[in-house]
Design a protein around this motif. Structure first.
Motif, PDB file in Angstrom:
ATOM      1  N   ARG A  59      94.849  22.360 -44.250  1.00  0.00           N
ATOM      2  CA  ARG A  59      94.218  22.373 -42.936  1.00  0.00           C
ATOM      3  C   ARG A  59      94.973  23.254 -41.951  1.00  0.00           C
ATOM      4  O   ARG A  59      94.735  23.194 -40.750  1.00  0.00           O
ATOM      5  N   ALA A  60      95.872  24.052 -42.481  1.00  0.00           N
ATOM      6  CA  ALA A  60      96.622  25.007 -41.676  1.00  0.00           C
ATOM      7  C   ALA A  60      96.631  26.334 -42.423  1.00  0.00           C
ATOM      8  O   ALA A  60      96.011  26.472 -43.476  1.00  0.00           O
ATOM      9  N   TRP A  61      97.332  27.327 -41.899  1.00  0.00           N
ATOM     10  CA  TRP A  61      97.330  28.642 -42.532  1.00  0.00           C
ATOM     11  C   TRP A  61      97.958  28.615 -43.920  1.00  0.00           C
ATOM     12  O   TRP A  61      97.391  29.114 -44.870  1.00  0.00           O
ATOM     13  N   ARG A  71      92.062  25.911 -50.867  1.00  0.00           N
ATOM     14  CA  ARG A  71      90.934  25.992 -49.939  1.00  0.00           C
ATOM     15  C   ARG A  71      91.353  25.409 -48.597  1.00  0.00           C
ATOM     16  O   ARG A  71      92.184  24.500 -48.530  1.00  0.00           O
ATOM     17  N   VAL A  72      90.783  25.939 -47.533  1.00  0.00           N
ATOM     18  CA  VAL A  72      91.046  25.398 -46.208  1.00  0.00           C
ATOM     19  C   VAL A  72      89.790  24.684 -45.733  1.00  0.00           C
ATOM     20  O   VAL A  72      88.676  25.138 -45.980  1.00  0.00           O
ATOM     21  N   THR A  73      89.983  23.548 -45.086  1.00  0.00           N
ATOM     22  CA  THR A  73      88.843  22.808 -44.567  1.00  0.00           C
ATOM     23  C   THR A  73      89.226  22.150 -43.254  1.00  0.00           C
ATOM     24  O   THR A  73      90.378  22.213 -42.814  1.00  0.00           O
ATOM     25  N   ALA A  74      88.249  21.526 -42.613  1.00  0.00           N
ATOM     26  CA  ALA A  74      88.481  20.798 -41.364  1.00  0.00           C
ATOM     27  C   ALA A  74      87.295  19.882 -41.124  1.00  0.00           C
ATOM     28  O   ALA A  74      86.181  20.137 -41.603  1.00  0.00           O
ATOM     29  N   ARG A  75      87.525  18.833 -40.393  1.00  0.00           N
ATOM     30  CA  ARG A  75      86.420  17.963 -40.010  1.00  0.00           C
ATOM     31  C   ARG A  75      85.499  18.687 -39.041  1.00  0.00           C
ATOM     32  O   ARG A  75      85.924  19.567 -38.296  1.00  0.00           O
TER      33      ARG A  75
END
Length: 202
Positions: free
Chosen positions: A103-105, A56-60
């Protein structure tokens, strides 16, 4: 090159099949179609006690942990919707699955994916997910560079752009590994685990 072998220690790695991404318009398959085929693959891998990795990709919310480089396409303005980074329900609920957060591709950079795979003796990865030319291709490139055999489930991935999808399928993936459909991979997995011939003839 068509898929020829499923190693004894092969893991299924599913890229970014999460709420906000699966729901976006895509081509040549819808997000729902990709999820359905990912479920088929996951069920087959579980039947053979083979590792499954949900990426999964996430970010603040404030973007402070996003990749900082300038690009010509700006990031979407405003806050991300709630639960945007949650893996879709169809793929959750299996305690033995491994979850990797990025948090990246690509799924290798800045994560413990390589460590998780090597601890289990994995030598090959089967990749599927969204988007073909971004998360899947980036992960395939890194998997190849890390020395894994790479198999691409080409009907279990899709993209936001038809040309980008075709470029990955036709030009990039043949340099990185072997490609097959979901059904071919499941069939080959079963043949391998049964100890019979595990070569697809066409």
């Amino acid at each position: 090159m068509p898929v020829t072998t499923i190693d004894t220690t092969t893991a299924l790695v599913l890229i970014d099949l999460q709420n906000a991404i699966v729901g976006r318009p895509a081509t040549p398959y819808t997000g729902a179609e990709v999820v359905a085929r990912a479920v088929e693959l996951a069920d087959a891998f579980r039947d053979h006690s083979a590792p499954i990795v949900l990426v999964r990709v996430t970010a603040r919310a404030d973007g402070s942990d996003a990749v900082p480089g300038r690009t010509e396409i700006p990031r979407p303005p405003g806050p991300l919707p709630a639960d945007w980074d949650v893996i879709v329900d169809d793929l959750t609920g299996h305690p033995g699955d491994i979850t990797v957060t990025k948090r990246a591709w690509g799924a290798f950079y800045g994560t413990d994916l390589d460590l998780q795979l090597r601890r289990r003796g994995v030598t090959q990865v089967v990749l599927a997910g969204i988007a073909t030319s971004i998360g899947v291709e980036s992960t395939a490139r890194a998997a190849y560079e890390h020395g894994y055999n790479v198999t691409l489930a080409t009907d279990a991935m899709t993209d936001l752009n038809a040309q980008a999808h075709r470029n990955s399928i036709e030009r990039i993936f043949p340099l990185l590994g072997e490609s097959a459909t979901t059904a071919e991979i499941i069939d080959l997995l079963a043949k391998t685990r049964a100890g019979r011939s595990h070569t697809i003839t066409r």
